[in-house]
Scaffold this active site. Structure first.
Site, short mmCIF file in Angstrom:
data_model
loop_
_atom_site.label_atom_id
_atom_site.label_comp_id
_atom_site.label_asym_id
_atom_site.label_seq_id
_atom_site.Cartn_x
_atom_site.Cartn_y
_atom_site.Cartn_z
N HIS A 129 -4.82 -5.31 -1.06
CA HIS A 129 -5.81 -5.05 0.27
C HIS A 129 -6.81 -6.16 0.30
O HIS A 129 -7.72 -6.05 1.00
CB HIS A 129 -6.44 -3.79 -0.20
CG HIS A 129 -5.38 -2.47 0.19
ND1 HIS A 129 -4.62 -2.27 -0.84
CD2 HIS A 129 -5.10 -1.73 1.14
CE1 HIS A 129 -3.82 -1.07 -0.51
NE2 HIS A 129 -4.17 -0.74 0.82
N GLU B 52 -2.25 -2.62 -7.76
CA GLU B 52 -3.43 -2.54 -6.89
C GLU B 52 -3.91 -1.58 -6.14
O GLU B 52 -2.96 -0.54 -6.18
CB GLU B 52 -3.12 -3.89 -5.95
CG GLU B 52 -2.35 -3.58 -4.73
CD GLU B 52 -2.52 -3.05 -3.73
OE1 GLU B 52 -3.66 -2.81 -3.22
OE2 GLU B 52 -1.63 -2.48 -2.89
N SER C 221 0.98 -1.14 0.05
CA SER C 221 0.11 0.10 -0.05
C SER C 221 0.91 1.42 -0.21
O SER C 221 1.78 1.59 -0.85
CB SER C 221 -0.93 0.03 1.28
OG SER C 221 -1.78 0.94 0.99
#
Length: 310
Positions: free
Chosen positions: A280, A215, A118
């Site tokens: 995630h 992502e 992330s």
């Protein structure tokens, strides 16, 4: 310039000391303690750095001040007692502190394992470009998937201790968005962070020869469109060898997300695999960045040519 393989840090062993830092958002203490317990169960010696549980006095979305977050990462990396640095969680904030790090001192300290995903994408890019170091885009100590999902835990444990045992990465959900097979160097992470990095000291100008892993979370399809379009217009995707897509949690109906990604990436003329299983989602596979690998979209796999760690 074509991407090349990066230096792989040494694997961990029983008793290895692991620093846990919070370079981005704050982590609840109970989640951090639960993550430390899991790492202890692997016969590691995890240590939460002094500011890991801090809260920024003015911006509650940050885990402490920029200087404090940078200090923890700097000290952990330069302390020879630590064999690895694992992020506690993502959120936001890594970009704010990355330029406060003494990269010359970190280079002199030598390679070690870095794990996160992330918002940690900003750090993965900095480690690659400033240190030439391969890293692990994988679960964080206080992340929900790491605390609750057995496969997430097992994939990271195996990668850290016996990386040669981790071969083809991919969940049963993985399938070809664009068929084909390609070889390249793994690179990428969170789409929004890659887009935000353009024009910064750690912003790429080319991903030629790369297997791009992408992502994100909480971004509606039009925002995904905007960010991929930014990568395209900046020329970053010129010559990319293939694309592996992970999870798109809370990004809207998946059919819309899928359509947007196919529209923006399908024209590259390279293999694209979707729902590979990193990011995630409820299961977070550990993807090594900076290593040669083969992407087989038809088989739904990403297979490193070499172990993630030396």
């Amino acid at each position: 310039m074509t991407l090349h393989a990066l230096v792989r840090p040494p694997r961990l062993r029983p008793g290895s000391r692991v620093a846990v830092v919070s370079p981005s958002g704050p982590v609840p203490e109970e989640r951090l303690q639960a993550g430390l317990d899991i790492l202890r169960g692997w016969d590691l010696d995890p240590v939460a750095l002094p500011h890991a549980l801090d809260r920024h006095p003015g911006a509650r979305y940050l885990a402490g001040t920029d200087a404090a977050r940078a200090r923890d990462l700097q000290e952990a990396w330069c302390d020879p007692a630590f064999d690895a640095v694992v992020c506690a969680r993502g959120g936001y904030g890594a970009q704010r502190m990355v330029d406060l790090l003494d990269w010359a001192a970190m280079r002199a300290a030598g390679p070690k394992v870095f794990v996160g995903f992330s918002d940690a994408t900003a750090l993965h890019e900095a480690f690659a470009l400033r240190l030439g170091l391969a890293t692990l885009y994988g679960p964080m100590a206080g992340a929900v998937a790491f605390l609750k999902d057995a496969r997430t835990q097992e994939e990271l444990r195996a990668t850290l201790f016996a990386p040669e045992s981790v071969r083809a990465l991919g969940l049963p959900s993985a399938r070809a968005l664009v068929p084909g097979r390609a070889r390249g160097i793994t690179v990428g992470g969170c789409l929004s962070l890659l887009a935000a990095g353009i024009g910064t000291p750690d912003g790429r100008t080319s991903l030629r020869g790369g297997l791009l892993v992408l992502e994100d979370v909480g971004e509606e399809p039009y925002r995904l469109d905007r960010m991929v379009t930014q990568l395209l217009r900046a020329g970053l995707l010129d010559g990319v060898a293939g694309v592996a897509l992970g999870s798109w949690e809370d990004c809207g109906p998946y059919d819309e997300v899928r359509g947007t990604l196919l529209d923006r990436l399908g024209g590259l003329g390279v293999p694209v695999v979707e729902e590979l299983g990193f990011g995630h989602g409820p299961t977070t596979l550990t993807v090594p960045l900076g290593v040669p690998a083969v992407l087989d979209a038809d088989a739904g796999t990403l297979t490193p040519d070499v172990p993630a760690l030396s």
